[in-house]
Design an enzyme around this catalytic site. Structure first.
Site, mmCIF file in Angstrom:
data_model
loop_
_atom_site.group_PDB
_atom_site.id
_atom_site.type_symbol
_atom_site.label_atom_id
_atom_site.label_comp_id
_atom_site.label_asym_id
_atom_site.label_seq_id
_atom_site.Cartn_x
_atom_site.Cartn_y
_atom_site.Cartn_z
ATOM 1 N N ASP A 1 -1.064 0.349 2.328
ATOM 2 C CA ASP A 1 0.085 -0.706 1.330
ATOM 3 C C ASP A 1 -0.174 -2.074 1.786
ATOM 4 O OD1 ASP A 1 0.817 0.493 3.511
ATOM 5 O OD2 ASP A 1 3.015 -0.384 3.855
ATOM 6 N N GLU A 2 0.459 -3.552 1.781
ATOM 7 C CA GLU A 2 0.511 -4.745 1.865
ATOM 8 C C GLU A 2 -0.798 -5.334 2.871
ATOM 9 O OE1 GLU A 2 5.741 -5.106 3.387
ATOM 10 O OE2 GLU A 2 4.689 -4.128 4.683
ATOM 11 N N SER A 3 -1.972 -5.213 2.746
ATOM 12 C CA SER A 3 -3.185 -5.579 3.386
ATOM 13 C C SER A 3 -3.529 -6.945 2.004
ATOM 14 C CB SER A 3 -4.232 -4.388 2.606
ATOM 15 O OG SER A 3 -3.921 -3.222 3.323
#
Ligand code: ACM
Length: 539
Positions: free
Chosen positions: A341-343
């Site tokens: 997530d959220e890279s």
């Protein structure tokens, strides 16, 4: 040596059952007040309940008999005996000799009938002279004894016999879950929680038939699991947490202890190593991992999306291989969660390349990969699973690949969202989630285009930026996680907020007895409890 105990063989067990029933007939029945099994405050609500009006009087003379080839059936019986002891003070024998058993007993029986709907199905038949719990597997029996525990009253009746009696409403329950995966996630990276804290959470979840605990083991602020081939991950990366506290980590022995504790409760631990973003603690320990070429320092704040692994370096994949291998070796469950997530600082192509390569590593070690919904942008195998938290578009991409989906929509299922503006802990970037909002939604058709057949289950994540001890954990998780257990177990046509909220209010004595500092939502009429000690502060 297959059956050292006399009461394991089915024929003998049935004979015993009949013998006890006949004995019972000679005695005058106990004159319990009328009961209604269908009105009992069971959570999750069972599939089918029918009442027959009478009651089974549990008392000090009752015993528990288990029958089944697997010794695990006897372990389920022993677990039940311990839990009955904690609630009532009774010490019920498990598989005693015939003369040591009383008139009214509990029988836990393996039933290999092929018509059972899944391995967690069970049937409970409560009559005035016996309780019969049957299931095809010890797992089904274990779910069934949670129902039984919930049916035992908190207070005994002391006037109908010389000894105290705990009346169980008579009737029949036929039960099975609608989803195979019923989970909660605990973030032990932003704040670390001890083995004892996690065991308490496991115990509470198991009581509500939740069968998965997903542990978010790594993030920017901390690396929480010992990796023998990369010791600095915990030496350096495990030394901090949000707010500048000293962090902590699980040794591999600690982790195995948690895995065993959970598996005795038929709960799978899903380990998550979040990558390629959320990796500052790893890169602070081994700077070659870092994608921006710098040596990062440890991070104790709460920002997200600023870290990434270098996805084009083979040494990074050698590192990931070691991590996945060591953790998979400690994890009997079928899943390995790679985060994903959220890279935000990983280029899109690099991100997809990374997820594709890591999926192969996970499969090499015999696990099914789970990732937050962003992973569905990569070219994944249909055996991998997307955990929908934010993007319906990503959930749709997963479906197109034939992947299963776990539903954890932040607006409905995030346990770290505040109840309302007055909540002492939690965040509200996705929503405020009061107790009714948490329950009143339909996982079966929440994400557009995700058909029920591809929903593996429901999971309620608890992120820990704002909580640092078990009491704060309990404040956010309880009572909402109890509702998620029902959403994932009970089919939609049996769920109803007005009915649920009454049953929820009746959980207070259990929560108080377990010293759970739940949020006493004013939407619920909480049952007064004999367990309200001064030590329990719910304000
Ligand atoms: C997430 O909440 N970042 C999965």
């Amino acid at each position: 040596m297959r059956n050292p105990k006399p009461f394991r063989a089915p024929g003998i067990l049935l004979t015993l059952l009949l013998a006890f029933s006949c004995q019972q007939e000679k005695k005058a029945p106990i004159a319990f007040a009328p009961t209604d099994l269908a009105a009992e405050a069971l959570i999750p609500k069972p599939l089918e309940v029918s009442s027959s009006g009478g009651a089974f009087g549990l008392d000090q003379y009752s015993a528990i008999f288990s029958q089944g080839e697997a010794p695990a059936f006897e372990a389920v019986a022993t677990f039940l005996s311990e839990k009955i002891g904690e609630k009532t003070g009774l010490h019920l024998q498990v598989n005693p000799t015939e003369d040591a058993a009383g008139d009214r007993n509990i029988f836990i029986m393996e039933d290999k009938d092929p018509s059972w709907a899944g391995q967690e199905a069970y049937r409970l038949k409560i009559s005035p002279d016996s309780v019969l719990l049957s299931a095809a597997t010890p797992e089904g029996a274990f779910r069934g004894i949670q129902t039984l525990r919930q049916l035992i009253p908190d207070v005994s009746v002391d006037t109908l016999a010389p000894q105290p009696l705990w009346p169980l409403a008579a009737g029949m329950i036929q039960d099975q879950p609608q989803f195979a995966y019923r989970g909660s996630m605990l973030d032990v990276a932003r704040h670390f929680f001890s083995v004892e804290d996690v065991k308490k959470y496991i115990d509470l979840l198991a009581y509500y038939k939740i069968n998965v605990l997903h542990l978010h083991l790594t993030d920017d602020q901390g690396w929480r699991i010992e990796i023998k081939s990369w010791p600095k991950l915990t030496e350096i990366g495990g030394s901090t947490e949000v707010g500048g506290e000293s962090g902590g980590f699980y040794t591999q022995e600690d982790y195995k202890e948690l895995v065993d504790y959970a598996s005795q409760r038929y709960m799978t631990i899903v380990p998550e190593v979040d990558m390629p973003g959320h990796t500052n603690a790893a890169s602070a320990s081994y700077p070659f991992l870092n994608g921006n070429g710098k040596t990062p320092t440890l991070y104790e704040g709460t920002r997200v999306g600023f870290s990434t692994f270098d996805t084009r370096k083979d040494t990074v994949y050698a590192f990931v291989d070691d991590v996945v291998r060591e953790i998979s070796g400690l994890s009997p469950g079928p899943y390995f969660h790679i985060g994903g997530d959220e890279s935000h600082v990983t280029k899109k192509d690099d991100y997809r390349y990374f997820v594709n390569r890591v999926e192969k590593i996970v499969r090499k070690y015999g696990k099914r990969m789970i990732g937050w919904d962003e992973v569905a942008t990569a070219d994944l195998d249909s055996s991998s699973i997307a955990q929908f938290w934010a993007s319906e578009e990503n959930a749709q991409k997963a479906i197109e690949k034939g992947m299963q989906v776990i539903l954890s929509p932040a607006k409905k299922a995030y346990l770290d969202m505040q109840y309302d503006t007055l909540s002492r802990h939690g965040l509200h970037w996705a929503a405020y989630i009061p107790v009714d909002t948490a329950y009143v939604w339909t996982p079966e058709n929440y994400a557009q285009g995700v058909p029920k057949e591809l929903i593996l289950g429901v999971e309620a994540p608890l992120w820990s930026e704002t909580i640092s001890n078990i009491g704060e954990l309990e404040y956010l998780a309880f009572p909402r996680v109890i509702g998620y257990s029902e959403l994932s177990w009970t089919p939609e046509d049996k769920r109803d907020w007005e009915d649920y909220k009454v049953r929820l209010g009746k959980q207070a004595p259990f929560l108080d007895r377990m010293n759970v500092k739940y949020y006493p939502s004013e939407l619920i009429d909480w049952e007064k409890s004999k367990y309200t000690y001064e030590t329990i502060q719910k304000d």
